[in-house]
Write an enzyme that holds these catalytic residues in place. Sequence first.
Site, PDB file in Angstrom:
ATOM      1  N   HIS A 103       0.831  -1.207   0.000  1.00 39.63           N
ATOM      2  CA  HIS A 103       0.000   0.000   0.000  1.00 39.63           C
ATOM      3  C   HIS A 103       0.863   1.254   0.000  1.00 39.63           C
ATOM      4  O   HIS A 103       0.692   2.146  -0.847  1.00 39.63           O
ATOM      5  CB  HIS A 103      -0.927  -0.006   1.221  1.00 39.63           C
ATOM      6  CG  HIS A 103      -1.766   1.224   1.361  1.00 39.63           C
ATOM      7  ND1 HIS A 103      -3.076   1.283   0.953  1.00 39.63           N
ATOM      8  CD2 HIS A 103      -1.480   2.459   1.861  1.00 39.63           C
ATOM      9  CE1 HIS A 103      -3.566   2.488   1.185  1.00 39.63           C
ATOM     10  NE2 HIS A 103      -2.603   3.232   1.743  1.00 39.63           N
ATOM     11  N   GLU A 104       1.779   1.341   0.952  1.00 40.51           N
ATOM     12  CA  GLU A 104       2.578   2.558   1.062  1.00 40.51           C
ATOM     13  C   GLU A 104       3.492   2.742  -0.156  1.00 40.51           C
ATOM     14  O   GLU A 104       3.754   3.876  -0.566  1.00 40.51           O
ATOM     15  CB  GLU A 104       3.389   2.547   2.358  1.00 40.51           C
ATOM     16  CG  GLU A 104       2.550   2.607   3.618  1.00 40.51           C
ATOM     17  CD  GLU A 104       1.614   3.801   3.665  1.00 40.51           C
ATOM     18  OE1 GLU A 104       1.956   4.860   3.092  1.00 40.51           O
ATOM     19  OE2 GLU A 104       0.517   3.683   4.246  1.00 40.51           O
TER      20      GLU A 104
END
Length: 677
Positions: free
Chosen positions: A466-467
């Site tokens: 995600h990041e």
Amino acid sequence: MLARVTGNPFLAPSPLPFGFPDFAAIREEHFLPAFTAGMAEQRAEVDAITADAGQATFENTVVALERSGATLERVSNVFFTLVSSCSTPRIREIEAEVAPQLAAHADAITLDPVLFARIEALFAARHDLDLDAESLRLLERRHRDAVRAGARLEPGEQERLRELNAELSALSTEFGARLLAGANAAAVLVDDPAQLDGLPADAVSAAARAAAERGHEGAHLLTLVLPTGQPALASLTDRGLRERLHRASTGRGLGGEHDTRELVLRLVALRAERAGLLGHPHHASWAVETGTAGTVEAIDAMLGKLAPVAAVNARGEAAELSEAAGFAVEAWDRAFYAERVRRERFDLDADALRPYFELERVLHDGVFHAAGRLYGLRITERHDLPLHHPDVRVFDVFDEHGQLGLFVADLYARDSKRGGAWMNSFVQQSHLLGSRPVVLNTLNIAKPADGEPTLLTVDNVRTLFHEFGHALHGLFSDVRYPTFSGTSVPRDFVEYPSQVNEMWLEDPEVLAHYARHHETGEPLPSELVERLAASRRFGEGFATTEYLAAALLDQAWHRLGPDAEVADVERFEADALAAAGVAVPTAPPRYRTTYFNHVFGGGYSAAYYSYIWSEVLDADTVEWFTENGGLRRENGEVFRRELLSRGGAVDPMEGYRAFRGRDPELAPLLTRRGLTG
């Protein structure tokens, strides 16, 4: 932490590659002088714009504004990274001092009547200026932001607005500081190791390390992550310790020296007053105006479709877990018995998966590998740059045309770091400024004892993907003006690219590449892969309800008008959740009010709905990738060209339609979350 040398490194561009901060030269006493010099420098630059006796032009006004504030940008990007990830008492003192100064400085520029008159004149003549699309958008954005910030208010109203902004900045800073201190103080100390039964060995080792670092040799310390749900609750067999850990989590900000309730009430009241000054009935109306949602009614329509079904599913899941447990489960039991039911139903043990998810392998052979296959990236670690903490790592990022920029990873938890995970930038891409991106991912993975591997949960793996999706958004930025760089998009759009990047963690080719036993090198058995896929929607009622409870709570606080009065934070929270239909005892909000840092210490006030709003686009995009063959370079190029590279230089929904060929559809999200009923 920071070396002692003479001179102030912020007063000139960093000599390091890509403008990487020279942490070998930076010390804490540099910050305040650099902030003072940076604000004075930008004020002088703005004064030069307004003193120009000639006619306002796009170049001498709007572009000049884009070029201003270089020193302030350098010191701010470093300082606020340290505030979040390497906080010290002195840094917190500086933050408290400088936050209201920065708010006043921003107001002085935005509310400058001469500057606004020049912008307004250009805006009125915008269609006669022969501007390219990005330049026209910048002019419109500068004008919109000035109006929203109060440039058309009467002088007395502007003075009150300045007071509100300064106090809001100070209060938000204080909320974050109290939350960090309160979370550290609320960590659960365990003297009897037998109570840790069920906790994986590496997690026990991490707890021992955390205790030793605070002077409790021989004990174990369960530190808190930012959300309500604590990872250890899924493993601990000792019900009493589970309850103790849960209550420590949900009690943050309630009582004692780290109480945040009066801060919340003051923040909410001041935001409502500011919204009223700016012509809005409440803060949520003002905040959503610049998002892709556009109106609070659109948010209500979305959340109203999801909340009732999610709550019904969550209650059904709780009943099922109670039957498995033989008693009515409480909130601190849910994760433990959910894991037990998951094991029985899918023959899948979350702890048994962790040896296949070793950090280095996930990072290089998973996250970076997927980016290589999809976008042609090559990512290599370098060791020649000074760092702000020994755990921090730096990587060169190349595509087929050369080096894009730098990726910085700060992955391990520590007491000086706030909870959660996020992306920010040391340097943003801009063709106008000739700058290339230096982006940073910060996570809070528990650090094992020296020499032991870092084994991840599935949630940890998801967070890494995600990041890095946010990082790609920054690295692929290809815009002229810094205002539009990278993730400078509406709040309810910014999570979209990062959520899309999560899809690759379960892609069969990517999963086979990184999911290997850290000792034997054996791949994750195919039957476990199948069970993992089969279990994907298990517990979605709970997951959706805890998220929606937080999003709806955020909306409730920020729908209060200027004349509203709230005396009891806990009562307001309980009433708001009940009114929204998401008061499910086993699914408390992902963040309760008193530790809801996104909205009271960060930039998500009235915008926490953004995650599920963005997930509509995400789920629809996953279908597009699937329909077009998945992990293919051609697909990556389309996604990069139409969305990731454009930043805020185009209307985000126009960019989405250019990519998808139509507006997003809700059905894929409902199917993903099991909400089709």
